[in-house]
Design a protein around this motif. Sequence first.
Motif, PDB file in Angstrom:
ATOM      1  N   THR A  98      -6.774  10.444  32.163  1.00 50.11           N
ATOM      2  CA  THR A  98      -7.923   9.878  32.869  1.00 50.11           C
ATOM      3  C   THR A  98      -9.162  10.749  32.687  1.00 50.11           C
ATOM      4  O   THR A  98      -9.073  11.975  32.741  1.00 50.11           O
ATOM      5  N   TRP A 129      -7.575   6.473  30.223  1.00 51.52           N
ATOM      6  CA  TRP A 129      -8.328   5.586  31.094  1.00 51.52           C
ATOM      7  C   TRP A 129      -9.665   6.239  31.426  1.00 51.52           C
ATOM      8  O   TRP A 129      -9.723   7.422  31.757  1.00 51.52           O
ATOM      9  N   TYR A 131     -13.254   5.924  33.762  1.00 52.46           N
ATOM     10  CA  TYR A 131     -13.982   5.289  34.865  1.00 52.46           C
ATOM     11  C   TYR A 131     -15.427   5.734  34.767  1.00 52.46           C
ATOM     12  O   TYR A 131     -15.734   6.924  34.872  1.00 52.46           O
ATOM     13  N   ASP A 153     -13.413   3.220  44.946  1.00 53.66           N
ATOM     14  CA  ASP A 153     -13.011   2.285  43.894  1.00 53.66           C
ATOM     15  C   ASP A 153     -12.295   3.019  42.769  1.00 53.66           C
ATOM     16  O   ASP A 153     -11.307   2.510  42.223  1.00 53.66           O
ATOM     17  N   SER A 156      -8.755   3.758  43.834  1.00 54.09           N
ATOM     18  CA  SER A 156      -7.946   2.545  43.773  1.00 54.09           C
ATOM     19  C   SER A 156      -7.555   2.220  42.339  1.00 54.09           C
ATOM     20  O   SER A 156      -6.394   1.909  42.049  1.00 54.09           O
ATOM     21  N   CYS A 157      -8.521   2.311  41.422  1.00 48.20           N
ATOM     22  CA  CYS A 157      -8.235   2.046  40.005  1.00 48.20           C
ATOM     23  C   CYS A 157      -7.253   3.070  39.451  1.00 48.20           C
ATOM     24  O   CYS A 157      -6.333   2.723  38.698  1.00 48.20           O
ATOM     25  N   TYR A 158      -7.449   4.325  39.813  1.00 48.53           N
ATOM     26  CA  TYR A 158      -6.573   5.409  39.349  1.00 48.53           C
ATOM     27  C   TYR A 158      -5.122   5.131  39.734  1.00 48.53           C
ATOM     28  O   TYR A 158      -4.195   5.342  38.949  1.00 48.53           O
ATOM     29  N   ASN A 160      -3.784   2.099  40.666  1.00 47.28           N
ATOM     30  CA  ASN A 160      -3.246   0.797  40.254  1.00 47.28           C
ATOM     31  C   ASN A 160      -3.149   0.611  38.747  1.00 47.28           C
ATOM     32  O   ASN A 160      -2.336  -0.180  38.260  1.00 47.28           O
ATOM     33  N   ARG A 161      -4.003   1.284  37.989  1.00 47.53           N
ATOM     34  CA  ARG A 161      -3.983   1.211  36.523  1.00 47.53           C
ATOM     35  C   ARG A 161      -4.093  -0.226  36.005  1.00 47.53           C
ATOM     36  O   ARG A 161      -3.352  -0.646  35.117  1.00 47.53           O
ATOM     37  N   GLU A 163      -7.046  -2.704  34.392  1.00 47.33           N
ATOM     38  CA  GLU A 163      -8.410  -2.694  33.886  1.00 47.33           C
ATOM     39  C   GLU A 163      -9.310  -3.651  34.663  1.00 47.33           C
ATOM     40  O   GLU A 163      -8.922  -4.782  34.964  1.00 47.33           O
ATOM     41  N   THR A 164     -10.514  -3.192  34.973  1.00 46.52           N
ATOM     42  CA  THR A 164     -11.515  -4.083  35.559  1.00 46.52           C
ATOM     43  C   THR A 164     -12.494  -4.553  34.485  1.00 46.52           C
ATOM     44  O   THR A 164     -13.223  -5.520  34.696  1.00 46.52           O
ATOM     45  N   TRP A 175     -13.736   0.358  34.790  1.00 48.58           N
ATOM     46  CA  TRP A 175     -12.412   0.958  34.560  1.00 48.58           C
ATOM     47  C   TRP A 175     -11.813   0.367  33.292  1.00 48.58           C
ATOM     48  O   TRP A 175     -11.573  -0.827  33.204  1.00 48.58           O
TER      49      TRP A 175
END
Length: 238
Positions: A98, A129, A131, A153, A156-158, A160-161, A163-164, A175
């Motif tokens: 990350t 990944w 961000y 946010d 949360s992304c970290y 859940n993995r 992609e947004t 993300w």
Amino acid sequence: EIKLADTLSNAGKEMKGYDVVLTNPPFGTKKGGERATRDDFTFPTSNKQLNFLQHIYRSLNTDGKARAAVVLPDNVLFADGDGERIRKDLMEKCNLHTILRLPTGIFYAQGVKANVLFFSKGQPTKEIWFYDYRTDIKHTLATNKLERHHLDDFVSCYNNRVETYDAENNPQGRWRKYPVDEILTRDKTSLDITWIKQGGEVANRSLAELMADIKDKSQTISAAVVELEKLLANIEEN
């Protein structure tokens, strides 16, 4: 245990076997552009951040559980030569999973562009990944300090993995992941990646924020002029 020593000297070789490293190492170069005096770095360089990065991933335990989170400036992501070799070495020895792109204006030295690199030791990198908390994000030490809730946010992304980012439906998604094979084909194996188009954040800023930004830039320019004058004083005119 607390030690008073230069990590980039041979004293730093004793710092090893760690399970967790959390650090914001000093930015810049050693005084006079000197190289680190340690004799165990694979890629000795005058770039202090690259030396600290080598020290950190070398200091971690090799049991597959050791992890690190390190604040580093942008040049670590794109520097060529030893910079590229160190990035490749990091990705071979560790899972650099990350990278958090931080906004400007959150450090005492205004204009510094920094990132947080998260990695664990024991397995090579397969994907990274990213961000992007920089594009169209503005923080200042005076009027809009970075606080914990601003990173909700990202956290949360970290965790859940998922992609947004989506090229068609959400090109501004912050993300996104890149397979390491794609990273290795980039010029200089650069990790300096941006995909979000900038908007017009300046129009929405308050007068106080604008004045703080002008003051920050003025101080940065003044400091640069002082350093330039010192350099010029040592150059004999033809």
